[in-house]
Motif scaffolding. Structure first.
Motif, PDB file in Angstrom:
ATOM      1  N   MET A 185       0.809  -1.333  -0.026  1.00  0.00           N
ATOM      2  CA  MET A 185       0.001  -0.123   0.059  1.00  0.00           C
ATOM      3  C   MET A 185       0.912   1.085   0.052  1.00  0.00           C
ATOM      4  SD  MET A 185      -2.901  -0.873  -0.405  1.00  0.00           S
ATOM      5  CE  MET A 185      -4.081  -2.384  -0.333  1.00  0.00           C
ATOM      6  N   GLN A 186       2.077   1.114   0.661  1.00  0.00           N
ATOM      7  CA  GLN A 186       2.669   2.262   0.705  1.00  0.00           C
ATOM      8  C   GLN A 186       3.422   2.438  -0.750  1.00  0.00           C
ATOM      9  OE1 GLN A 186       5.807   1.403   3.696  1.00  0.00           O
ATOM     10  NE2 GLN A 186       4.374   2.023   5.294  1.00  0.00           N
TER      11      GLN A 186
ATOM     12  N   LYS B 186       1.668   4.812  -3.810  1.00  0.00           N
ATOM     13  CA  LYS B 186       1.693   6.282  -4.109  1.00  0.00           C
ATOM     14  C   LYS B 186       2.771   6.697  -5.358  1.00  0.00           C
ATOM     15  CE  LYS B 186       5.232   6.891  -0.405  1.00  0.00           C
ATOM     16  NZ  LYS B 186       5.536   7.690   0.959  1.00  0.00           N
TER      17      LYS B 186
ATOM     18  N   GLU C  79      -5.833   4.420  -1.768  1.00  0.00           N
ATOM     19  CA  GLU C  79      -4.891   4.878  -1.895  1.00  0.00           C
ATOM     20  C   GLU C  79      -4.377   5.725  -2.965  1.00  0.00           C
ATOM     21  OE1 GLU C  79      -2.325   4.920   0.609  1.00  0.00           O
ATOM     22  OE2 GLU C  79      -3.957   4.151   1.947  1.00  0.00           O
TER      23      GLU C  79
ATOM     24  N   LYS D  82      -6.150   9.004  -2.743  1.00  0.00           N
ATOM     25  CA  LYS D  82      -5.321   9.889  -1.849  1.00  0.00           C
ATOM     26  C   LYS D  82      -4.521  10.571  -2.470  1.00  0.00           C
ATOM     27  CE  LYS D  82      -4.801   7.807   2.073  1.00  0.00           C
ATOM     28  NZ  LYS D  82      -4.342   6.922   3.363  1.00  0.00           N
TER      29      LYS D  82
END
Length: 357
Positions: free
Chosen positions: A261-262, A265, A308, A311
Motif C-alpha cells: 500500500m505504501q 503512491k 490509496e 488519496k
C-alpha cells in the motif's frame, strides 16, 4: 467409545528424530549372543587351523624341558630357575595365544560395530538415583525383560549341556582304545574331542544368537514406540506450533500488505475491472525498460488500492481485459509481459495526456 483413551498408548513406530534421541542416550539394540557366537566360532577356527603348530611348539618345549631339566642338580625349584623357565615359556605362550586373542578382539569390535555402528556417549554413566532404589531393582529383576533374560540363560545352558553330553556319550565308546595309544595320539584324540565340542557349541550359539537378535530388535522397537500425542509434540518442536506458524504467516501478510500500500503512491496508473481487480503500475523510462507492477489485489485489497490511489491523486482507468490479463500473468515487482506493451502504452498515453491537460 471415547477414542481419547487410546491417545496415550504407544502404538506408532518411532520417528527418525526419536531414534536419534534414544541413540544419543546410548539406548541401542544389540545381541550379545551373536557376539559371543562369533568369538567362539572364530576362536575355534583359529585353534583348528593352528593345531599342528600348537602341537609342534609343545613337543619342542617338552623336549627342551626333559633334556635341560631332567637332572636332580638342576635349579628348577629356585628363584633363578623359575625365572629362567618363565623366560623360555612366556615367548612361546605369546606366539601361540596372542594372535588368537587379537583376532577375537577384532571380531568382537566388528560384531558390535555391525550391530550398533560408531557411538560415543557418556549418558549411561550419569548417576541416576532410581538405580540406587532397591525397589526399582527388584522390579527390574522380575520385569518381563528380566524373566526373558533368565529364561534365555536357562535355555542356553540346557541346550549346550545336552549337546556336550550327547557328544561325550558318543565318544565314550572309544575310551578303551586310549590304552594302546602313544602320547602324540592321545593329544590328537583330545584335540579332536575338543574340536568336536566347540563345533557343536558354535552351531548352537549361532542359532541362539539369530533368535536373540530378532527378539532384541522387536523388544527395542516396542520400547521406543510413540503415542499419537508424542508425535504431535515432536512435530510442534521440530516444525513449530501450527497456530504460531499461522500467526507468523498472518503477520507476514500484513507487513507485505502494508508495504504494498505504501508503494501505491509511486504508481502512475491503477487499472481496474472496475470492482473486483486493481493493478497499480509504475513506469520510469530511465530506470525500467517496461512498466512495473507495484500493487495488485482482489475485492477488499482492490478497494484499498483504489482508496490509496485517490488519496495521492493517481489516475484510475477501467479496462477489464487488461486488468484480468495483468492479474493472471504478473506478480508484485514484475515487469509487464511484452504482449501487453501496446495495451499498457495506450493507457499510459491516456494518463499522460490527462496530466498535461
Amino acid at each position: 467409545m471415547n477414542l481419547q483413551m487410546f491417545a496415550g498408548e504407544r502404538t506408532e513406530p518411532a520417528t527418525p528424530k526419536k531414534r536419534q534421541d534414544v541413540r544419543k542416550k546410548g539406548q541401542v539394540f544389540q545381541s550379545r549372543e551373536i557376539t559371543s557366537a562369533m568369538i567362539i566360532v572364530i576362536g575355534f577356527l583359529m585353534i583348528y587351523f593352528t593345531t599342528s603348530n600348537i602341537m609342534g611348539e609343545f613337543i619342542n618345549l617338552f623336549k627342551y624341558l626333559f633334556y635341560n631339566y631332567g637332572g636332580a642338580s638342576d635349579d628348577v625349584f629356585t628363584v633363578n630357575g623359575i625365572s629362567k623357565l618363565f623366560m623360555i615359556i612366556f615367548p612361546i605362550f605369546l606366539r601361540l595365544i596372542l594372535p588368537i586373542i587379537l583376532v577375537v578382539f577384532l571380531i568382537s569390535l566388528i560384531s558390535t560395530y555391525a550391530q550398533v555402528g560408531f557411538l560415543f556417549t557418556l549418558e549411561p554413566l550419569n548417576l541416576k538415583l532410581e538405580r540406587l532404589n532397591p525397589i526399582e531393582g527388584f522390579k527390574r529383576m522380575f520385569s518381563r525383560r528380566g524373566i526373558v533374560e533368565l529364561t534365555k540363560a536357562i535355555l542356553k545352558i540346557g541346550v549346550l549341556g545336552y549337546v556336550m553330553y550327547s557328544f561325550l556319550i558318543w565318544q565314550y565308546k572309544g575310551i578303551p582304545q586310549l590304552l594302546d595309544m602313544s602320547v602324540q595320539d592321545l593329544i590328537k584324540y583330545g584335540l579332536n574331542i575338543f574340536s568336536g565340542i566347540l563345533l557343536r557349541i558354535s552351531i548352537v550359539l549361532i542359532a541362539l544368537g539369530i533368535i536373540d537378535y530378532v527378539f532384541q530388535w522387536k523388544d527395542y522397537e516396542s520400547n521406543i514406540k510413540m503415542s499419537k500425542d508424542d508425535i504431535k509434540e515432536e512435530f510442534k518442536e521440530t516444525e513449530g506450533n501450527p497456530q504460531i506458524k499461522s500467526e507468523i504467516k498472518k503477520k507476514q501478510r500484513q507487513i507485505s500488505m502494508r508495504r504494498m500500500m505504501q508503494d501505491v503512491k509511486k504508481a502512475d496508473v491503477v487499472i481496474t475491472n472496475p470492482t473486483h481487480i486493481a493493478i497499480a503500475l509504475m513506469y520510469d523510462n530511465e530506470i525500467n525498460d517496461a512498466p512495473i507492477v507495484v500493487a495488485k489485489g482482489l475485492d477488499y485489497i482492490a478497494e484499498k488500492i483504489k482508496e490509496e490511489a485517490k488519496k495521492y491523486s493517481i489516475a484510475i482507468v477501467e479496462n477489464r481485459p487488461l486488468a484480468h490479463s495483468l492479474y493472471k500473468t504478473t506478480e508484485v515487482g514484475d515487469s509487464i509481459p511484452p504482449d501487453l506493451y501496446k495495451a499498457v502504452a495506450e493507457v499510459l498515453a491516456y494518463v499522460y495526456s490527462l496530466k498535461e491537460e
